[in-house]
Scaffold this motif. Structure first.
Motif, PDB file in Angstrom:
ATOM      1  N   UNK A 168       0.850  -1.188   0.000  1.00 37.19           N
ATOM      2  CA  UNK A 168       0.000   0.000   0.000  1.00 37.19           C
ATOM      3  C   UNK A 168       0.883   1.235   0.000  1.00 37.19           C
ATOM      4  N   UNK A 169       0.673   2.095  -0.976  1.00 34.30           N
ATOM      5  CA  UNK A 169       1.457   3.319  -1.131  1.00 34.30           C
ATOM      6  C   UNK A 169       0.594   4.549  -0.891  1.00 34.30           C
ATOM      7  N   UNK A 170       1.175   5.579  -0.327  1.00 32.09           N
ATOM      8  CA  UNK A 170       0.553   6.901  -0.275  1.00 32.09           C
ATOM      9  C   UNK A 170       0.888   7.622  -1.570  1.00 32.09           C
ATOM     10  N   UNK A 171      -0.116   7.950  -2.354  1.00 33.64           N
ATOM     11  CA  UNK A 171       0.126   8.598  -3.640  1.00 33.64           C
ATOM     12  C   UNK A 171       0.751   9.969  -3.451  1.00 33.64           C
ATOM     13  N   UNK A 172       0.244  10.751  -2.496  1.00 35.97           N
ATOM     14  CA  UNK A 172       0.804  12.088  -2.273  1.00 35.97           C
ATOM     15  C   UNK A 172       2.258  12.016  -1.836  1.00 35.97           C
ATOM     16  N   UNK A 173       2.576  11.056  -0.958  1.00 36.13           N
ATOM     17  CA  UNK A 173       3.962  10.903  -0.511  1.00 36.13           C
ATOM     18  C   UNK A 173       4.853  10.451  -1.659  1.00 36.13           C
ATOM     19  N   UNK A 174       4.328   9.555  -2.503  1.00 35.48           N
ATOM     20  CA  UNK A 174       5.115   9.066  -3.626  1.00 35.48           C
ATOM     21  C   UNK A 174       5.406  10.187  -4.615  1.00 35.48           C
ATOM     22  N   UNK A 175       4.425  11.024  -4.881  1.00 33.69           N
ATOM     23  CA  UNK A 175       4.651  12.164  -5.776  1.00 33.69           C
ATOM     24  C   UNK A 175       5.736  13.065  -5.207  1.00 33.69           C
ATOM     25  N   UNK A 176       5.690  13.307  -3.901  1.00 34.89           N
ATOM     26  CA  UNK A 176       6.720  14.134  -3.270  1.00 34.89           C
ATOM     27  C   UNK A 176       8.103  13.515  -3.429  1.00 34.89           C
ATOM     28  N   UNK A 177       8.187  12.197  -3.282  1.00 37.72           N
ATOM     29  CA  UNK A 177       9.471  11.516  -3.416  1.00 37.72           C
ATOM     30  C   UNK A 177      10.009  11.626  -4.839  1.00 37.72           C
ATOM     31  N   UNK A 178       9.118  11.476  -5.826  1.00 34.61           N
ATOM     32  CA  UNK A 178       9.552  11.562  -7.223  1.00 34.61           C
ATOM     33  C   UNK A 178      10.023  12.974  -7.559  1.00 34.61           C
ATOM     34  N   UNK A 179       9.371  13.967  -6.992  1.00 37.00           N
ATOM     35  CA  UNK A 179       9.669  15.346  -7.359  1.00 37.00           C
ATOM     36  C   UNK A 179      10.891  15.907  -6.645  1.00 37.00           C
ATOM     37  N   UNK A 180      11.410  15.203  -5.627  1.00 41.83           N
ATOM     38  CA  UNK A 180      12.652  15.645  -4.998  1.00 41.83           C
ATOM     39  C   UNK A 180      13.845  14.977  -5.682  1.00 41.83           C
ATOM     40  N   UNK A 181      15.019  15.490  -5.479  1.00 45.25           N
ATOM     41  CA  UNK A 181      16.194  15.027  -6.216  1.00 45.25           C
ATOM     42  C   UNK A 181      16.678  13.649  -5.772  1.00 45.25           C
TER      43      UNK A 181
END
Length: 463
Positions: A168-181
């Motif tokens: 189970x993934x948090x979509x908002x958290x995953x987006x944040x992870x992708x958008x950081x370096x």
């Protein structure tokens, strides 16, 4: 589910097995022009669907058989393959590990741009994220991933294992992870659970209340070669998960009706109920595709399934799907966009051909409307030149992303919100692009890296 199709596996088994071993093989060039007339609705559709390519400054990531979820205008893409259909010759080495998607992408559909987060391909704990044909569903900010076909060891050169886990993934958290370096997908994981009932690929996952419904699919645990297949679940499994513990498990088993995989499955809404409708799928006892839709009703752990007597011959494999509910007529229309089907339509001759000069299940351009009303399903095929088909051979393993302002809380479009004669209702993305109805070494397939605008046009003429 998708996109939930194992196209290279199913398609190659089907074509090779059918041509070489069927008791009644299709004759080369055989056509059945009259057969289709018995399954096409004679009434004019209330609307038709069109598809136009969007001119992008840069290509989008090419993926097939992937998982996706959304948060507003941002679409998360995980897993799947970065290759087209693998081919049909004995020289092919199917499901090579190096052609698995090992990145997480976030696609911004407002700007047509994307960001990528590469994952550690040799991290054993991440291997499920690199698999193909995971079952998945979204509930709010949570994205649930189950099963998938990948590799069990990081050193394996080809996929050979169906995973038995739910992540189970948090979509908002995953987006944040992708958008950081220096993002890390592990920081977006909410919980992980393991169970033999989760060992499925090519099926469908649905959540209603606190209960998950895992339907159709197979368990495939070996390196793929032509003619191999896995163990079909032939069931709808129910379970709950709390703090990583699977509980309240049960199964509704029907070895004939539910013996399917790699098929389009969507939610059907009416005023009285919400159910799942499954179209197509493989393989029947005669090594064929399925033509009769199946409806799965869900009431807690109480499951029932009914197989319709009508036949749907145009879109047999997982493809981009649109679900539209019209409350005024209490009807739900599922639009199947291309992919792979039993019959292909030849615009130049007006003939429906069964297969492609003897090869079964060609790639097709057909747009088919499956209309459920008053407990009955009817089929309305968009036949050129009056109604459009897809511009090229796309749709297999593609997804439809509905416009956020037109949907209910799920992915179904509310027809009452469509007030214009012609309305953009969403986007079609990803999947396989084929040059010819039957691929070959001369005409190989590739990934669709283009984006298509999907629009609905009301048929005011009534003709």
């Amino acid at each position: 589910m998708t996109m939930k199709l194992l196209i290279p596996l199913a398609f190659s088994i089907f074509i090779i097995g059918s041509i070489l071993s069927c008791k009644n093989p299709i004759k080369k060039g055989e056509v059945e022009n009259l057969t289709m007339s018995s399954v096409i609705s004679k009434s004019a559709p209330s609307f038709y669907i069109g598809v136009n390519e969007i001119k992008l400054p840069n290509p989008l990531p090419g993926l097939q058989s992937f998982v996706w979820g959304r948060l507003n205008n941002k679409i998360v893409l995980i897993g799947g393959r970065i290759e087209g259909f693998h081919g049909l010759t004995g020289r092919d080495s199917a499901f090579k590990s190096r052609l698995a998607n090992t990145s997480v992408f976030v696609l911004d559909i407002a700007t047509y741009s994307y960001k990528e987060m590469k994952m550690d391909a040799i991290d054993l704990s991440l291997q499920q994220f690199f698999s193909t044909n995971m079952e998945f569903c979204q509930n709010g900010d949570s994205l649930f991933l189950v099963g998938g076909f990948g590799k069990i060891n990081t050193s394996d050169l080809r996929s050979n294992y169906t995973f038995n886990k739910m992540v189970t993934l948090s979509i908002s958290s995953l987006i944040n992870q992708v958008e950081m370096s220096n993002g890390n997908i592990k920081k977006a994981i909410l919980q992980t659970a393991s169970s033999p009932i989760l060992q499925v690929t090519g099926g469908e996952l649905y959540k209603k209340g606190n209960i998950f419904y895992l339907s159709f699919g197979q368990n495939f645990n070996q390196i793929y070669s032509i003619g191999t297949t896995g163990i079909y679940t032939s069931s709808v499994k129910t379970f709950s998960v709390t703090n990583g513990i699977i509980s309240d498990t049960a199964s509704y088993v029907n070895s004939t009706m539910l013996h399917r995989r790699d098929l389009p499955v969507t939610e059907i809404i009416t005023k009285d109920q919400v159910m799942l409708a499954a179209f197509g799928g493989v393989f029947s006892s005669t090594n064929d595709g399925y033509l009769n839709p199946v409806y799965v009703s869900m009431n807690g752990k109480s499951i029932s399934a009914i197989q319709d007597t009508m036949i749907q011959k145009t879109n047999q494999y997982d493809c981009a799907m649109i679900s539209i509910f019209d409350v005024s007529s209490n009807s739900n229309t599922t639009v199947l966009l291309g992919g792979i089907g039993q019959y292909q339509y030849h615009v130049s001759t007006g003939i429906w051909e069964n297969g492609d000069q003897g090869a079964k299940l060609p790639f097709v351009k057909t747009i088919t409307q499956m209309i459920y009303q008053n407990g009955k399903m009817t089929q309305n095929i968009q036949i050129p030149p009056k109604y459009p088909e897809l511009p090229v051979l796309i749709g297999a393993n593609a997804i439809f992303i509905p416009s956020a302002n037109l949907i209910y809380s799920n992915k179904t479009i509310d027809y009452s919100k469509i007030t214009s004669d012609s309305t953009s209702i969403g986007l079609m993305y990803g999947g396989i692009l084929s040059q010819m109805p039957t691929s070959s070494e001369i005409y190989p397939t590739s990934l669709n890296t283009k984006l298509y605008q999907v629009y609905l046009v009301k048929n005011k003429s009534g003709k």
